[in-house]
Design an enzyme around this catalytic site. Structure first.
Site, PDB file in Angstrom:
ATOM      1  N   THR A 184      -5.627 -32.726 -39.292  1.00  0.00           N
ATOM      2  CA  THR A 184      -6.003 -31.331 -39.159  1.00  0.00           C
ATOM      3  C   THR A 184      -6.226 -31.054 -37.687  1.00  0.00           C
ATOM      4  O   THR A 184      -6.691 -31.927 -36.948  1.00  0.00           O
ATOM      5  CB  THR A 184      -7.262 -31.015 -39.999  1.00  0.00           C
ATOM      6  OG1 THR A 184      -7.739 -29.734 -39.633  1.00  0.00           O
ATOM      7  CG2 THR A 184      -8.355 -32.033 -39.804  1.00  0.00           C
ATOM      8  N   GLU A 329     -10.163 -30.937 -45.025  1.00  0.00           N
ATOM      9  CA  GLU A 329     -11.316 -31.829 -45.234  1.00  0.00           C
ATOM     10  C   GLU A 329     -11.930 -31.696 -46.636  1.00  0.00           C
ATOM     11  O   GLU A 329     -12.751 -32.509 -47.029  1.00  0.00           O
ATOM     12  CB  GLU A 329     -12.419 -31.530 -44.207  1.00  0.00           C
ATOM     13  CG  GLU A 329     -12.095 -31.963 -42.787  1.00  0.00           C
ATOM     14  CD  GLU A 329     -11.389 -30.876 -41.984  1.00  0.00           C
ATOM     15  OE1 GLU A 329     -10.721 -30.019 -42.588  1.00  0.00           O
ATOM     16  OE2 GLU A 329     -11.505 -30.906 -40.750  1.00  0.00           O
ATOM     17  N   LYS A 438      -5.104 -18.807 -36.685  1.00  0.00           N
ATOM     18  CA  LYS A 438      -4.294 -19.144 -37.842  1.00  0.00           C
ATOM     19  C   LYS A 438      -3.206 -18.101 -38.056  1.00  0.00           C
ATOM     20  O   LYS A 438      -3.487 -16.986 -38.452  1.00  0.00           O
ATOM     21  CB  LYS A 438      -5.174 -19.292 -39.077  1.00  0.00           C
ATOM     22  CG  LYS A 438      -4.655 -20.363 -39.972  1.00  0.00           C
ATOM     23  CD  LYS A 438      -5.665 -20.811 -40.972  1.00  0.00           C
ATOM     24  CE  LYS A 438      -5.085 -21.994 -41.734  1.00  0.00           C
ATOM     25  NZ  LYS A 438      -5.823 -22.271 -42.938  1.00  0.00           N
ATOM     26  N   TRP A 443      -1.978 -23.477 -37.962  1.00  0.00           N
ATOM     27  CA  TRP A 443      -2.867 -23.446 -36.811  1.00  0.00           C
ATOM     28  C   TRP A 443      -2.113 -23.320 -35.490  1.00  0.00           C
ATOM     29  O   TRP A 443      -1.103 -23.963 -35.279  1.00  0.00           O
ATOM     30  CB  TRP A 443      -3.685 -24.728 -36.725  1.00  0.00           C
ATOM     31  CG  TRP A 443      -4.699 -24.923 -37.784  1.00  0.00           C
ATOM     32  CD1 TRP A 443      -4.780 -25.988 -38.645  1.00  0.00           C
ATOM     33  CD2 TRP A 443      -5.800 -24.073 -38.109  1.00  0.00           C
ATOM     34  NE1 TRP A 443      -5.862 -25.816 -39.465  1.00  0.00           N
ATOM     35  CE2 TRP A 443      -6.506 -24.663 -39.163  1.00  0.00           C
ATOM     36  CE3 TRP A 443      -6.266 -22.857 -37.590  1.00  0.00           C
ATOM     37  CZ2 TRP A 443      -7.645 -24.094 -39.724  1.00  0.00           C
ATOM     38  CZ3 TRP A 443      -7.388 -22.285 -38.159  1.00  0.00           C
ATOM     39  CH2 TRP A 443      -8.060 -22.901 -39.211  1.00  0.00           C
TER      40      TRP A 443
HETATM   41  P1  ADP Z   1      -5.284 -25.474 -45.084  1.00  0.00           P
HETATM   42  O1  ADP Z   1      -4.303 -26.517 -44.723  1.00  0.00           O
HETATM   43  O2  ADP Z   1      -5.620 -25.430 -46.545  1.00  0.00           O
HETATM   44  O3  ADP Z   1      -4.939 -24.121 -44.541  1.00  0.00           O
HETATM   45  P2  ADP Z   1      -7.016 -26.093 -42.917  1.00  0.00           P
HETATM   46  O4  ADP Z   1      -7.921 -27.254 -42.875  1.00  0.00           O
HETATM   47  O5  ADP Z   1      -5.820 -26.077 -42.072  1.00  0.00           O
HETATM   48  O6  ADP Z   1      -6.643 -25.932 -44.427  1.00  0.00           O
HETATM   49  O7  ADP Z   1      -7.808 -24.749 -42.614  1.00  0.00           O
HETATM   50  C1  ADP Z   1      -9.076 -24.489 -43.151  1.00  0.00           C
HETATM   51  C2  ADP Z   1      -9.646 -23.216 -42.585  1.00  0.00           C
HETATM   52  O8  ADP Z   1      -8.797 -22.103 -42.879  1.00  0.00           O
HETATM   53  C3  ADP Z   1     -10.983 -22.833 -43.186  1.00  0.00           C
HETATM   54  O9  ADP Z   1     -12.050 -23.540 -42.608  1.00  0.00           O
HETATM   55  C4  ADP Z   1     -11.028 -21.347 -42.895  1.00  0.00           C
HETATM   56  O10 ADP Z   1     -11.417 -21.084 -41.558  1.00  0.00           O
HETATM   57  C5  ADP Z   1      -9.581 -20.934 -43.072  1.00  0.00           C
HETATM   58  N1  ADP Z   1      -9.369 -20.459 -44.446  1.00  0.00           N
HETATM   59  C6  ADP Z   1      -8.827 -21.123 -45.481  1.00  0.00           C
HETATM   60  N2  ADP Z   1      -8.785 -20.355 -46.584  1.00  0.00           N
HETATM   61  C7  ADP Z   1      -9.326 -19.165 -46.255  1.00  0.00           C
HETATM   62  C8  ADP Z   1      -9.583 -17.944 -46.961  1.00  0.00           C
HETATM   63  N3  ADP Z   1      -9.251 -17.796 -48.238  1.00  0.00           N
HETATM   64  N4  ADP Z   1     -10.173 -16.938 -46.277  1.00  0.00           N
HETATM   65  C9  ADP Z   1     -10.503 -17.068 -44.981  1.00  0.00           C
HETATM   66  N5  ADP Z   1     -10.286 -18.183 -44.261  1.00  0.00           N
HETATM   67  C10 ADP Z   1      -9.701 -19.221 -44.879  1.00  0.00           C
END
Ligand code: ADP
Length: 541
Positions: A184, A329, A438, A443
């Site tokens: 991540t 995580e 994001k 990211w």
């Molecule tokens: P993923 O791969 O599932 O996107 P990441 O670890 O890359 O997970 O990103 C996690 C972060 O993305 C969270 O801590 C939050 O800041 C953001 N995030 C994920 N889902 C949401 C949501 N439904 N609404 C707002 N922010 C979100």
């Protein structure tokens, strides 16, 4: 006194074993990179996974060794997952959207021994091959007929597994054995590896299959648009075999027309992806006057759902939206926005208001919000603080100890999100204290953009923040404090980033301010900057 029950280690191979025995003919349908649709089923995927295990053992791969994949969602990708995890190797899913150098860094950090990848990524792998220090074997998801020429000495996947023994023992290890590795980008420094265990993945799977979570059964047809390199496709690569649901794998094509075609021809009932994917689909549906008669549920997460997407699905297309929040995580599902019983019959605005929030944690995930002193805030739906999380499928640290100790004394993990929680446990993200941007669910490192901008001689300080964008949810805005007496232009600054960051990381705009606000510890105060630019509209929006 001890209970007298069987010792039945929770290892993920049991999910596919269950699928093979109980739902052997349920299908996995893949759109290959070539565009061709191929069909297989859990029985065949199981057999091939065993052959992958044999091939890995012949390559010298054993317990704890890292097996990397760089792949789209496909049946073959599933086979390599189970083939690796079944023998206790650690499946490392690499995100192909990272810069080639980042991919090399991650593969070296993970000490991957083998890389199995889709044809699409051959140019990337060839470009970094001399930097890959530990990978000795390359396998390409291809058969003899479509194996590309390459400089890696790679083998075609179909040939690699062909004729291998299926007589391999799976799951001969304790349930807390490492199972999967997913990096991540986090907030600072290099990417960090989240190391899932068999037990954490199985528990996450059991929890997320339930009705108030993903809510699926053997008669469902599931289209995971969310990639398998994003935290196990939000667990779907495990929960679909767990339930026996058909899987429809979109491969590399995630545009509106391609996704619609699969939804329609395969009669998909449940699908999942980040908001950006749904914008493309909705536009396509409207342009062509199409409906979604088969689809029952769409799970949307990764970033907050814009209200127009929510209402389009719920009202215009009559599809139930489940808003999900989570992190790599957290395995990754932390909360899901299925309606709580007391709101089932509420009016549409109340229901939509509830669904815009991130949802409620299923059993197995504990949440709380705390103030700066670490004191828990009331569950009143208003008091916002740092969101902490705890549970059996939540990271306790990072691979190789990177990032140090990440838990507080009561084992709570700080998510870096700012949220409130109401009396029924509904969590709403109100801000993000971490500094990443994001864009379309992926990211962008604000730190990298800032560091390269800071290298410009006319720049005194630089900050990159994510600002709202209707298509990508967020895009980077670069804020510059010019050096004394200097006045660089937007074009100067952007030109200095060229070639140093991925093209899609390039800020959509540059704004100049007199002084970038700093916080107590001398770090840039991103919350203040986000507040300052909250009504700012990107020229690209
Ligand atoms: P993923 O791969 O599932 O996107 P990441 O670890 O890359 O997970 O990103 C996690 C972060 O993305 C969270 O801590 C939050 O800041 C953001 N995030 C994920 N889902 C949401 C949501 N439904 N609404 C707002 N922010 C979100």
């Amino acid at each position: 006194m001890q209970g007298i029950m069987q010792d039945w280690p929770l290892t993920v191979n049991k999910l596919l074993e269950h699928a093979k025995l109980i739902n052997p003919t349920r299908e996995i349908i893949t759109r290959r990179v070539s565009g061709k649709i191929v069909r297989t089923n859990y029985a065949a995927v199981y057999d091939h996974s065993k052959q992958v295990s044999s091939a890995l053992i012949d390559e010298g791969i054993g317990l704890g060794d890292r097996v990397a994949t760089l792949g789209w969602n496909s049946a073959r990708h599933m086979e390599s997952w189970y083939g690796a995890m079944g023998i206790g190797a650690v499946l490392h899913t690499i995100n192909p959207r990272l810069l080639p150098d980042q991919i090399a860094w991650i593969a070296n950090h993970a000490e991957d021994k083998i890389l199995i990848f889709d044809i699409t990524f051959l140019p990337i792998v060839e470009a970094i091959k001399d930097k890959l220090e530990t990978i000795k074997t390359f396998v390409i998801y291809a058969g003899a007929e479509d194996m590309p020429e390459n400089s890696l000495g790679a083998v075609a996947y179909d040939i690699w597994i062909d004729g291998r023994s299926r007589d391999v023992r799976w799951g001969d290890f304790p349930e807390d054995t490492a199972c999967g590795l997913c990096y991540t980008s986090g907030t600072t420094g290099n990417p960090k590896g989240v190391l899932y265990s068999h037990r954490s993945n199985v528990l996450h799977t059991l929890v997320t299959m339930s009705k108030d979570a993903m809510g699926m059964g053997a008669d469902d047809v599931v289209l995971p648009v969310v990639p398998m390199f994003h935290a196990n496709a939000w667990g779907l690569a495990l929960s679909c075999p767990g339930t026996g649901a058909n899987m429809v794998m979109p491969g590399a094509q995630m545009d509106g027309a391609s996704i619609y075609e699969l939804l329609d021809t395969e009669k998909v009932t449940i699908t999942a992806a980040v908001p950006t994917v749904w914008l493309l689909l909705l536009a396509y549906l409207r342009e062509n006057g199409l409906k979604l008669p088969h689809l029952k549920k769409v799970i949307i997460g990764g970033s907050a759902i814009p209200e127009n997407i929510l209402r389009a699905f719920e009202v215009e297309f009559e599809v139930d939206v489940v808003h999900a929040w989570g992190m790599t995580e957290t395995s990754p599902l932390g909360t899901l926005g299925t309606l709580p019983p007391h709101l089932m019959d509420a009016d549409i605005d109340l229901r939509m208001g509830q669904k815009l929030k991130q949802g409620r944690p299923p059993f197995g995930v504990e949440l709380k919000v705390v103030n700066e002193a670490g004191e828990e805030l009331p569950r009143d739906g208003k008091s916002a603080g740092t969101l902490l999380v705890r549970g059996a499928a939540i990271a306790a640290g990072y691979f190789k100890g990177d990032g140090g100790n990440v838990l507080d004394e009561d084992s709570w993990f700080d998510t870096g999100d700012v949220a409130n929680i109401d009396e029924f446990g509904t969590m709403q993200i109100t801000d993000r204290s971490k500094d990443v941007i994001k864009s379309g669910g992926e990211w962008i490192s604000s730190i990298d953009i800032e560091n390269f901008a800071l290298a410009h001689p006319q720049v005194a300080n630089a900050a990159a923040i994510g600002v709202y964008h209707p298509k990508w949810d967020e895009r980077p805005l670069l804020i510059i404090q010019s050096a004394q007496g200097e006045s660089p232009t937007k074009e100067d600054i952007l030109a200095s980033l060229e070639g140093k960051i991925a093209k899609w990381w390039t800020p959509d705009d540059v704004q100049f301010i007199d002084e970038i606000p700093l916080g107590a510890t001398g770090k840039i105060n991103k919350l203040a900057l986000r507040e300052h630019f909250k009504d700012y509209k990107l020229p690209t929006a």
